[in-house]
Design a protein around this motif. Sequence first.
Motif, mmCIF file in Angstrom:
data_model
loop_
_atom_site.group_PDB
_atom_site.id
_atom_site.type_symbol
_atom_site.label_atom_id
_atom_site.label_comp_id
_atom_site.label_asym_id
_atom_site.label_seq_id
_atom_site.Cartn_x
_atom_site.Cartn_y
_atom_site.Cartn_z
ATOM 1 N N GLU A 164 26.811 63.291 -14.644
ATOM 2 C CA GLU A 164 27.436 64.590 -14.406
ATOM 3 C C GLU A 164 28.946 64.544 -14.332
ATOM 4 O O GLU A 164 29.596 65.326 -14.996
ATOM 5 C CB GLU A 164 26.843 65.227 -13.153
ATOM 6 C CG GLU A 164 25.479 65.786 -13.441
ATOM 7 C CD GLU A 164 25.067 66.841 -12.462
ATOM 8 O OE1 GLU A 164 23.859 66.929 -12.213
ATOM 9 O OE2 GLU A 164 25.938 67.560 -11.957
ATOM 10 N N PRO A 165 29.548 63.643 -13.553
ATOM 11 C CA PRO A 165 31.007 63.588 -13.635
ATOM 12 C C PRO A 165 31.492 62.920 -14.902
ATOM 13 O O PRO A 165 32.634 63.113 -15.316
ATOM 14 C CB PRO A 165 31.411 62.795 -12.395
ATOM 15 C CG PRO A 165 30.230 61.987 -12.056
ATOM 16 C CD PRO A 165 29.036 62.739 -12.508
ATOM 17 N N LEU A 166 30.624 62.150 -15.531
ATOM 18 C CA LEU A 166 31.068 61.423 -16.716
ATOM 19 C C LEU A 166 31.389 62.383 -17.855
ATOM 20 O O LEU A 166 32.293 62.138 -18.650
ATOM 21 C CB LEU A 166 29.953 60.454 -17.146
ATOM 22 C CG LEU A 166 30.402 59.266 -17.991
ATOM 23 C CD1 LEU A 166 31.333 58.391 -17.186
ATOM 24 C CD2 LEU A 166 29.191 58.462 -18.425
ATOM 25 N N TYR A 210 24.722 59.844 -5.470
ATOM 26 C CA TYR A 210 24.231 59.504 -6.797
ATOM 27 C C TYR A 210 22.895 58.795 -6.746
ATOM 28 O O TYR A 210 22.544 58.149 -5.780
ATOM 29 C CB TYR A 210 25.265 58.628 -7.519
ATOM 30 C CG TYR A 210 26.513 59.395 -7.787
ATOM 31 C CD1 TYR A 210 27.561 59.399 -6.872
ATOM 32 C CD2 TYR A 210 26.629 60.186 -8.926
ATOM 33 C CE1 TYR A 210 28.686 60.158 -7.098
ATOM 34 C CE2 TYR A 210 27.749 60.934 -9.155
ATOM 35 C CZ TYR A 210 28.773 60.915 -8.241
ATOM 36 O OH TYR A 210 29.879 61.669 -8.461
ATOM 37 N N ILE A 255 22.878 63.649 -7.532
ATOM 38 C CA ILE A 255 23.102 63.908 -8.952
ATOM 39 C C ILE A 255 23.183 62.587 -9.703
ATOM 40 O O ILE A 255 23.385 61.537 -9.123
ATOM 41 C CB ILE A 255 24.402 64.701 -9.194
ATOM 42 C CG1 ILE A 255 25.596 63.973 -8.585
ATOM 43 C CG2 ILE A 255 24.293 66.083 -8.621
ATOM 44 C CD1 ILE A 255 26.902 64.672 -8.821
ATOM 45 N N PHE A 266 24.776 59.955 -12.510
ATOM 46 C CA PHE A 266 26.165 59.581 -12.773
ATOM 47 C C PHE A 266 26.726 60.255 -14.008
ATOM 48 O O PHE A 266 27.929 60.281 -14.225
ATOM 49 C CB PHE A 266 26.290 58.061 -12.886
ATOM 50 C CG PHE A 266 27.689 57.596 -12.616
ATOM 51 C CD1 PHE A 266 28.519 57.211 -13.653
ATOM 52 C CD2 PHE A 266 28.194 57.592 -11.328
ATOM 53 C CE1 PHE A 266 29.816 56.800 -13.415
ATOM 54 C CE2 PHE A 266 29.489 57.184 -11.081
ATOM 55 C CZ PHE A 266 30.293 56.792 -12.122
#
Lengths: 517, 378
Positions: free
Chosen positions: B314-316, B226, B310, B312
């Motif tokens: 993106e998974p959020l 990240y 990436i 943060f």
Amino acid sequence: MILKLVISEWEPSLIHSHQGDTKEGCRDKRSAETLNERIMSPAPADPLEYKPLDGGWGWMVVIGAHISIGFAYATPKVLSIFFNEIQQDLGSSFSEIALISSIMLAAMYAGGPVSSAMVNRFGSRPIVMLGGLLCGVSMITASFGTSIIYLYFCIGVIGGCGLSLNLNASLIIISKYFLKRRPLANGLAMAGSPVFLCVLAPFNQYLLVNFGWRGSLLILGGLMLHCCVAGALMRPVPLPCKPPSYALEKTVEEQPNSGNTKLKKRFVKNAKKFLDFSLFKDRGFVIYLIGSIMFIFGAYAPIVFLSAYAKSQGVEEYSAAYLLSIMGFVDMFVRPGTGLIANSKLVRPRIQYFFSFALVFNGTCHLLCPLIKSYAFLVVYAVFFGIGFGMVFALIFECLMDLMGSQRFPRAVGLVTIIECFPMLLGPPAAGLLVDVYHDYKYLFLMCGSVILTGGLFLFVMNIYNYHMLDKERQKQVRASEVEMKLTPQAGTGQTEPEAKERNVALRDPENTETTD
Amino acid sequence: MERELCLSVCVIQLWMESATRKLQGDTRAASLLQLKGEGGGLVVLLHDAASRETRKRSSERPAHRGDRGIIIMSAIRKQLSFQILLLFISCRNINTKTLGATAPPLDPTAPLQKLERSYVLKGDSHTEKVELLNPVSLVLMCTWTGSQNKPTNITGFWSKDGKEIENSRVTVQLENKQYNLKRTFSIASEADLGSYSCDFGGEAKINFVLAVPQMGDERDKPIVSYLGDSVVVPCKLDDSKPTPNTWNWYRANETGKEQIIAGQKFSIKNDEKKTKLVIHDLTADDSGLYYCGAVYGVGITMGRVELKVISFFEPLKPFIAILVEVIILVAAILLYEKSRSKKDYTAAGNGATDQTNTLSSGENNGPEESSSMRQRKV
């Protein structure tokens, strides 16, 4: 006519109990009606309770339990997919990382009594929702972790506690909702473990590649919140009306009903009562406990070492990992299947024998493994292992419910899980020690196989004795109750011996019925 | 030493050549090589420029070879020029050989380590892997048991990476029902590594693949990290491989690979067979390919790792989607239950209270006023 006698006995007590209940407590007519129809049913679990639904919303509850149990058993195993990445980023050794899984499993099993106490106090629904929240929070906070101790606490302790709440509450609510179809419900619910294992394993890999381990833990936390959905499905069962003595006891306790301190005191009392060692006086319980301890001791080591054994026999790495997937896949179908078989008229009355057969099958499977050298036979072994494993796990809680009845089951399951914690944590390291000392995997399989086989045979023999003693006691009661002009027990209607015994004891002498509090 | 000898011989050759202009081209000399198997003895004599010892050896060896060569030289005058041309060719080979070897030999005074590799071929072809760490003088010996018909002489030659090595063609005689080819190579740098083959008249071939120890399985999946975080990029050699002298890290850019120097942003931790590159304060630019090189005396073996950085968010995004879904499901289930219980309430007056009790903590034996009130509020 006999039934009318029973009802006339109960009616005055009902009126009395109504006084101690809450405003929305059970009304006379309704409760009488329900009790009436309940007693008329072929297999009442308990005269103190209601007739279990055995269907309808019960199947939604099974789905909820399936999800809950699935997460409970699968999560510690699938987390190991992240361990390599976490190990690199945090710079710790592999054994330190693997401890996370062990802490999670230990917390899950050790939290049994507390979980059972809370379920008895608040009901399954809030507990499963709380458990789901805890699990979700544990994974989400873990995704921000920078040290291994932090992960131990977040994933291990908090996650483990959440899972233990889920597990026990799901099992208890199945025992409340089902009686006639309980083995089938148990089989379906326990099938959650292999299903979630097969689904989560590749899914976790996908998450890892796309989001790294932190993002994956975050998303996994979100997934675990689905346990809250499972909890929402677990509608509490209708409130039963209690007979007088029991209710009076309760009212005496609960009348000075104000303030948090009273709540706390009662909670503490409940908690103490749920490590109830009086259960050890029950013959069937002790037999079951010994058998299941022996099983758990030998059950997990072969799983842990199977792929290593396959590699040592010359199988390549991917094929060796494939063996475990085969086992999980077979397990998925065997559990409901076993539930179906256990539900049949032939097997249900003597379900403890079926359980001991499953243990013997499992043990024999492991004993034959060292003879296997080629990959094809290893696949066959994996299939049989899956069958045996699935059979045992589908029955392991069903048998406990069968022995204890739904009243005592919460306490029993709490006690059993916390005791099972020890063989579960000791088994794989002991097996690993054998491998290190003898440099040969066959001793591992021989040890596990022999322990499980002995457990199975012990259960079989002791259950012959137990059923024999139960028969004798039942005949004594029958004679005694005939003398007193009471009901004769209904046998062979799909109800089990210990529950029939309970019912007779209760009918004969309500005051001496076992209380849960 | 060798150069001097070579030069002197060359001078003689030139002198002789001027006297015999009939001869043209190497090809004829090559064909003469075929006719005269003993020529090989001479070639070996001169080719072994690596060390005095080997030279002695070749001269000590079947002494009759060298003798034969001299006998031939003295016996057949006509062939003298051919022989000298032979020397000329071999000299050229030596020249190319010494020049083609590493630009600076690591230690000109120290003798190169010797290594022998041999293989006996029974079939058509075979490939043998040779792992080299440091510059060596490598002697490759090929033995072939021959095919159905065993001619007395066949042509054998050596090739490197598919291309025939000049003047390596010799006539191989059948000895003890076997054909033998032997050649010494000086492996001193990465350019000398490759695939060396000895070929028996186009019928049988043994390949020797010379290489530095290779990296194990390469990670095909990228490491994900990240923005603003720090990441550890690892590289590992298999335990069975020897320890390299050192490790280097390279970053792939447009023009190839550039070496990474440890500093504030990068730190390198080497540990014998493992190495770790720690990158701090990741930015989006840090995504890409990284190469770790294990440095051996004779070459560098590369491993490849891909890094993906990436944000943060993106998974959020999936997480929030799942959260919303869970809330909707829970609300739907609870609302459904409430609406059902309300229906029952309106349907059957008193009896409905039993159903509303479903929202209370029904399973315990005595409902608490406070707890049931709590539940009803839900």
